[in-house]
Design a protein around this motif. Structure first.
Motif, short mmCIF file in Angstrom:
data_model
loop_
_atom_site.label_atom_id
_atom_site.label_comp_id
_atom_site.label_asym_id
_atom_site.label_seq_id
_atom_site.Cartn_x
_atom_site.Cartn_y
_atom_site.Cartn_z
N VAL A 24 0.99 -1.30 -0.14
CA VAL A 24 -0.18 0.01 0.02
C VAL A 24 0.93 1.30 -0.08
N LYS A 25 0.12 2.32 -0.29
CA LYS A 25 0.86 3.62 -0.40
C LYS A 25 0.60 4.42 1.24
N SER A 26 1.54 4.98 1.64
CA SER A 26 1.35 5.61 2.99
C SER A 26 1.54 7.26 2.83
N ILE A 27 0.82 8.04 3.29
CA ILE A 27 0.91 9.55 3.48
C ILE A 27 1.16 9.72 4.86
N ASP A 28 1.99 10.71 5.19
CA ASP A 28 2.44 11.11 6.45
C ASP A 28 1.55 12.45 7.13
N LEU A 29 1.09 12.06 8.29
CA LEU A 29 0.80 13.25 9.14
C LEU A 29 2.09 13.81 9.69
N THR A 30 2.23 14.84 10.10
CA THR A 30 3.41 15.41 11.09
C THR A 30 3.25 15.75 12.35
N TYR A 40 8.52 17.15 11.61
CA TYR A 40 8.94 15.91 11.26
C TYR A 40 7.66 14.99 10.74
N LYS A 41 8.06 14.21 9.87
CA LYS A 41 7.07 13.12 9.29
C LYS A 41 6.96 12.14 10.43
N ASN A 42 6.02 11.08 10.50
CA ASN A 42 5.86 10.24 11.55
C ASN A 42 7.06 9.12 11.76
N THR A 62 0.71 17.93 16.62
CA THR A 62 0.72 17.22 15.60
C THR A 62 -0.18 18.06 14.25
N SER A 63 0.11 17.74 13.03
CA SER A 63 -0.93 18.15 11.98
C SER A 63 -1.47 17.29 11.02
N ALA A 64 -2.62 17.70 10.72
CA ALA A 64 -3.28 16.57 9.68
C ALA A 64 -2.67 16.84 8.39
N ILE A 65 -2.86 15.89 7.53
CA ILE A 65 -2.64 16.07 6.16
C ILE A 65 -3.57 17.05 5.20
N ASN A 66 -3.00 17.98 4.56
CA ASN A 66 -3.97 18.87 3.82
C ASN A 66 -4.30 18.30 2.44
N SER A 67 -5.31 19.03 1.70
CA SER A 67 -5.79 18.52 0.45
C SER A 67 -4.76 18.54 -0.59
N GLU A 68 -3.67 19.49 -0.41
CA GLU A 68 -2.82 19.61 -1.54
C GLU A 68 -1.86 18.37 -1.54
N ALA A 69 -1.57 17.76 -0.33
CA ALA A 69 -0.67 16.79 -0.20
C ALA A 69 -1.37 15.61 -0.77
N PHE A 70 -2.58 15.36 -0.50
CA PHE A 70 -3.60 14.30 -0.95
C PHE A 70 -3.35 14.54 -2.42
N LYS A 71 -3.94 15.78 -3.22
CA LYS A 71 -3.76 15.50 -4.51
C LYS A 71 -2.53 15.47 -5.15
N GLU A 72 -1.26 15.59 -4.72
CA GLU A 72 -0.13 15.33 -5.12
C GLU A 72 0.16 13.73 -5.12
N VAL A 266 3.31 2.39 18.90
CA VAL A 266 2.63 3.80 18.78
C VAL A 266 3.42 4.99 18.34
N GLY A 267 3.05 5.39 17.24
CA GLY A 267 3.93 6.41 16.60
C GLY A 267 3.79 7.84 17.23
N PRO A 268 4.68 8.76 16.69
CA PRO A 268 4.57 10.21 17.27
C PRO A 268 3.39 10.97 17.19
N VAL A 269 2.62 10.54 15.90
CA VAL A 269 1.27 11.44 15.61
C VAL A 269 0.31 10.90 16.71
N ILE A 270 0.19 9.55 17.00
CA ILE A 270 -0.81 9.19 18.11
C ILE A 270 -0.14 9.61 19.43
N GLY A 271 1.02 9.05 19.61
CA GLY A 271 1.73 9.16 20.92
C GLY A 271 1.75 10.69 21.45
N SER A 272 1.85 11.58 20.47
CA SER A 272 1.80 12.95 21.08
C SER A 272 0.66 13.24 21.97
#
Length: 288
Positions: A24-30, A40-42, A62-72, A266-272
């Motif tokens: 699968v392809k993974s996109i990073d929250l930060t 940092y990415k996760n 933490t920061s969510a993934i924005n629509s531009e990152a998804f589009k790319e 538990v990665g940094p995005v959830i662990g925060s």
């Protein structure tokens, strides 16, 4: 062969090796520490280093993934004439799902011949990873894009998330417990047991005193709620407390004769938000 790509995001807490194995392809929250502008990415920072920073008193945001990152990310697959399914981090915890839907609507206008489906997992951490794992089993059996999306949306409310935390102050910062409850609970060794509800929110269910009792409570919930318990799978995730994760694994084996499929960090995005010492159990249940 199914001509579509499955996307996930890094809040599923599956490591890079597992993501590659699953295909699968993974996109990073930060995330970033609030005393620093560095983002940092996760997977940029080893989880042990991340939790050491938290234990040293640094707070993370933490920061969510924005629509531009998804589009790319999505457009790369669309240009290769591939449809796509994105199974998203719970909309009850993040705006990531909504950003993906916005990106999908915009791309559908540019690529009307392609299909872009977004499924809200209503899940997090390795519970989200488990939903992806089960959906991929359906895809391996020949599920179409639409069938895979429908399966994910049907099974999501059967993915049980039960977890406990070691430091109540992280729940206090997220508004899950009051400052007074955190202070008193810490002094008395109170450990909350929480779960994910049907709207994808984290809900505190009850308290026990001490780590041993909180681990036992997770084992008990597996026996109470599991659907076809002998079929599994069992996933565990932990916030830099591998010994506790192994103890939970051992108790599950002793109580039910079940092997654990995956033990994940538990990665940094959830662990925060949950802090070091988080311990979580995930399984398929009759209901959440």
């Amino acid at each position: 062969m199914n001509n579509y790509t499955v996307f996930v995001d890094s809040s599923c807490d599956m490591n890079m090796e597992t993501i590659a194995e699953w295909g699968v392809k993974s996109i990073d929250l930060t995330f970033r520490f609030i005393d620093s502008p560095l983002e940092y990415k996760n997977y940029d920072m080893p989880t042990a280093d991340f939790y050491r920073n938290l234990r040293d008193g640094r707070d993370a945001k933490t920061s969510a993934i924005n629509s531009e990152a998804f589009k790319e990310a999505f457009e790369h697959e669309l240009k290769a004439d591939r449809d796509l399914l994105y199974i998203a981090f719970s909309s009850g915890l993040s705006t990531t799902y909504n950003s993906a839907c916005l990106a999908a609507r915009e791309l559908e206008e540019e690529y009307p011949e392609r299909k872009i489906l977004v499924a809200d997992s209503l899940s997090a951490s390795a519970g989200y990873g488990m939903l992806v794992y089960l959906t991929l089993k359906q895809i391996e059996s020949g599920a179409t894009l639409e069938e895979a999306a429908a399966y994910a949306e049907e099974r999501r409310l059967h993915i049980c998330h039960w977890f406990t935390v070691d430091d109540l102050n992280f729940l206090k910062r997220g508004g899950r417990v009051s400052a007074t409850a955190a202070l008193v609970g810490t002094a008395l060794g109170i450990k909350p047991v929480l779960h994910m509800d049907n709207e994808g929110h984290l809900i505190s269910m009850f308290n026990v005193r001490g780590r041993k009792k909180s681990i036992k409570a997770l084992v008990t919930k597996l026996g109470e709620l599991a659907e076809n318990i002998e079929e599994g799978p069992i996933f565990i995730s932990h916030g830099d407390c591998i010994d506790d994760a192994r103890e939970l694994e051992s108790q599950i084996k002793d109580a039910y004769g079940l092997d654990t499929e995956i033990i994940a960090d538990v990665g940094p995005v959830i662990g925060s938000h949950s802090g070091p010492g988080t311990l979580a159990l995930f399984f398929v249940g009759k209901e959440r």
